[in-house]
Design a protein around this motif. Structure first.
Motif, PDB file in Angstrom:
ATOM      1  N   ILE B   3       8.406   8.702  -0.914  1.00  0.00           N
ATOM      2  CA  ILE B   3       7.367   7.671  -0.792  1.00  0.00           C
ATOM      3  C   ILE B   3       7.977   6.311  -1.136  1.00  0.00           C
ATOM      4  O   ILE B   3       8.775   6.206  -2.072  1.00  0.00           O
ATOM      5  N   THR B   4       7.583   5.302  -0.408  1.00  0.00           N
ATOM      6  CA  THR B   4       8.019   3.940  -0.721  1.00  0.00           C
ATOM      7  C   THR B   4       6.871   3.197  -1.385  1.00  0.00           C
ATOM      8  O   THR B   4       5.753   3.162  -0.846  1.00  0.00           O
ATOM      9  N   ILE B   5       7.129   2.625  -2.562  1.00  0.00           N
ATOM     10  CA  ILE B   5       6.111   1.850  -3.270  1.00  0.00           C
ATOM     11  C   ILE B   5       6.472   0.369  -3.176  1.00  0.00           C
ATOM     12  O   ILE B   5       7.572  -0.037  -3.565  1.00  0.00           O
ATOM     13  N   GLN B   6       5.546  -0.418  -2.644  1.00  0.00           N
ATOM     14  CA  GLN B   6       5.750  -1.869  -2.563  1.00  0.00           C
ATOM     15  C   GLN B   6       5.269  -2.500  -3.869  1.00  0.00           C
ATOM     16  O   GLN B   6       4.145  -2.266  -4.310  1.00  0.00           O
ATOM     17  N   ILE B   7       6.144  -3.303  -4.472  1.00  0.00           N
ATOM     18  CA  ILE B   7       5.880  -3.879  -5.790  1.00  0.00           C
ATOM     19  C   ILE B   7       5.442  -5.334  -5.630  1.00  0.00           C
ATOM     20  O   ILE B   7       6.158  -6.122  -4.991  1.00  0.00           O
ATOM     21  N   PHE B  56      -7.583  -3.368 -12.793  1.00  0.00           N
ATOM     22  CA  PHE B  56      -7.203  -4.391 -11.823  1.00  0.00           C
ATOM     23  C   PHE B  56      -6.077  -3.935 -10.903  1.00  0.00           C
ATOM     24  O   PHE B  56      -5.650  -4.689 -10.033  1.00  0.00           O
ATOM     25  N   VAL B  57      -5.581  -2.715 -11.113  1.00  0.00           N
ATOM     26  CA  VAL B  57      -4.511  -2.207 -10.248  1.00  0.00           C
ATOM     27  C   VAL B  57      -5.138  -1.450  -9.084  1.00  0.00           C
ATOM     28  O   VAL B  57      -5.810  -0.433  -9.274  1.00  0.00           O
ATOM     29  N   ASN B  58      -4.936  -1.961  -7.904  1.00  0.00           N
ATOM     30  CA  ASN B  58      -5.417  -1.305  -6.696  1.00  0.00           C
ATOM     31  C   ASN B  58      -4.228  -0.728  -5.945  1.00  0.00           C
ATOM     32  O   ASN B  58      -3.144  -1.318  -5.938  1.00  0.00           O
ATOM     33  N   ILE B  59      -4.452   0.400  -5.333  1.00  0.00           N
ATOM     34  CA  ILE B  59      -3.380   1.057  -4.599  1.00  0.00           C
ATOM     35  C   ILE B  59      -3.819   1.240  -3.159  1.00  0.00           C
ATOM     36  O   ILE B  59      -4.902   1.787  -2.892  1.00  0.00           O
ATOM     37  N   TYR B  60      -2.994   0.738  -2.270  1.00  0.00           N
ATOM     38  CA  TYR B  60      -3.278   0.842  -0.843  1.00  0.00           C
ATOM     39  C   TYR B  60      -2.296   1.844  -0.224  1.00  0.00           C
ATOM     40  O   TYR B  60      -1.089   1.770  -0.463  1.00  0.00           O
ATOM     41  N   VAL B  61      -2.842   2.758   0.541  1.00  0.00           N
ATOM     42  CA  VAL B  61      -2.026   3.724   1.277  1.00  0.00           C
ATOM     43  C   VAL B  61      -2.347   3.543   2.750  1.00  0.00           C
ATOM     44  O   VAL B  61      -3.525   3.547   3.142  1.00  0.00           O
ATOM     45  N   ALA B  62      -1.310   3.356   3.528  1.00  0.00           N
ATOM     46  CA  ALA B  62      -1.483   3.111   4.966  1.00  0.00           C
ATOM     47  C   ALA B  62      -2.473   1.964   5.191  1.00  0.00           C
ATOM     48  O   ALA B  62      -3.303   1.997   6.100  1.00  0.00           O
ATOM     49  N   GLY B  63      -2.397   0.969   4.337  1.00  0.00           N
ATOM     50  CA  GLY B  63      -3.217  -0.225   4.510  1.00  0.00           C
ATOM     51  C   GLY B  63      -4.641  -0.104   4.014  1.00  0.00           C
ATOM     52  O   GLY B  63      -5.435  -1.028   4.179  1.00  0.00           O
ATOM     53  N   VAL B  85      -1.560  -3.501  -5.399  1.00  0.00           N
ATOM     54  CA  VAL B  85      -2.199  -4.799  -5.152  1.00  0.00           C
ATOM     55  C   VAL B  85      -3.099  -5.126  -6.339  1.00  0.00           C
ATOM     56  O   VAL B  85      -4.048  -4.387  -6.613  1.00  0.00           O
ATOM     57  N   PRO B  86      -2.809  -6.218  -7.032  1.00  0.00           N
ATOM     58  CA  PRO B  86      -3.675  -6.544  -8.171  1.00  0.00           C
ATOM     59  C   PRO B  86      -4.994  -7.181  -7.737  1.00  0.00           C
ATOM     60  O   PRO B  86      -5.032  -7.958  -6.789  1.00  0.00           O
ATOM     61  N   ALA B  87      -6.065  -6.806  -8.409  1.00  0.00           N
ATOM     62  CA  ALA B  87      -7.266  -7.624  -8.399  1.00  0.00           C
ATOM     63  C   ALA B  87      -7.127  -8.520  -9.626  1.00  0.00           C
ATOM     64  O   ALA B  87      -6.481  -8.156 -10.590  1.00  0.00           O
ATOM     65  N   ILE B  88      -7.698  -9.684  -9.583  1.00  0.00           N
ATOM     66  CA  ILE B  88      -7.528 -10.639 -10.669  1.00  0.00           C
ATOM     67  C   ILE B  88      -8.864 -10.814 -11.354  1.00  0.00           C
ATOM     68  O   ILE B  88      -9.883 -11.057 -10.690  1.00  0.00           O
TER      69      ILE B  88
END
Lengths: 141, 94
Positions: B3-7, B56-63, B85-88
């Motif tokens: 799996i590739t995790i985008q930071i 506040f930590v959101n995780i997107y998979v396949a957009g 993807v952070p929510a603020i």
């Protein structure tokens, strides 16, 4: 250090007054200069996503709005430098709630709004260990 | 499963400035856990003191945000890309 043109300082103040007695929020767009200083070039106001009854002391920028801001930044050759929000009838100091929800790297500008009039404005950075915010110097430009 | 995790840029200080990290995992929970194991300094920014994913930590998979799928138990196909993807959020006092 963050550079904030007077026009954007005024725009953030106006956003705070417009939202009063609720909190406003938005994104700071710009670039990092050669010295690593943040240069604010635009603000992107965001609708406060918290429920109406909580907006007097809370704000939230949803992940989808964050992604849109990043898209706008990329399209204009900029970066997301940080965020701003208002503290109605509270100082421009970060609260414990601010600290718990913050991330390092970003600038967090807070505008205090007292009785509907914008007052002091300050910028803060979270330390890498999440322990505290440190004041960030604002340079008007 | 690779799996590739985008930071996000805000957290790259904890991944040696790398914008993407490859990990092994069959679910989001396993992938994020593997990331935190490989880069322990990122853990407090992803999980609170009780070990739960920070709000506040959101995780997107396949957009798509996993909140609209099976949450942290969302199954990941081999080669999937996962974005943090952070929510603020914040606000004055209590």
């Amino acid at each position: 250090m963050i550079r904030l043109p007077e026009t954007l300082d005024a725009a953030i103040r106006a956003e705070g007054e417009k939202a009063y007695p609720n909190e406003c929020c938005g994104v700071l767009l710009g670039r990092l200069d050669a010295d690593g200083a943040r240069v604010t070039e635009e603000i992107l106001p965001i609708d406060n996503a918290r429920e109406a009854g909580e907006q007097y002391h809370r704000f939230r920028i949803e992940a989808d709005d964050f992604l849109r801001a990043e898209h706008v930044a990329r399209e204009t050759g900029r970066d997301v430098l940080g965020f701003y929000h208002s503290h109605p009838d509270h100082p421009a100091d970060p609260s414990e709630y601010d600290r718990e929800h913050a991330l390092p790297f970003y600038s967090y500008i807070i505008i205090s709004v007292r009785g509907g009039k914008a007052a002091e404005l300050a910028s803060w950075e979270l330390t890498l260990d999440r322990a505290r915010f440190e004041a960030e110097r604002i340079v008007s430009s | 499963m690779s799996i590739t995790i985008q930071i996000p840029s805000a957290l790259r200080a904890f991944t040696d400035r790398k914008p993407e990290i490859a990990v092994e995992g069959k679910t989001v929970r396993e992938a994020i856990g593997a990331l935190a194991d490989a880069y322990p300094d990122i853990r407090p920014h992803l999980f609170d003191a009780s070990g739960a994913l920070r709000a506040f930590v959101n995780i997107y998979v396949a957009g798509k945000n996993i909140r609209h799928a099976d949450g942290i138990e969302t199954v990941l196909p081999d080669g999937e890309i996962l974005a943090l993807v952070p929510a603020i959020a914040g606000g004055a006092g209590q």
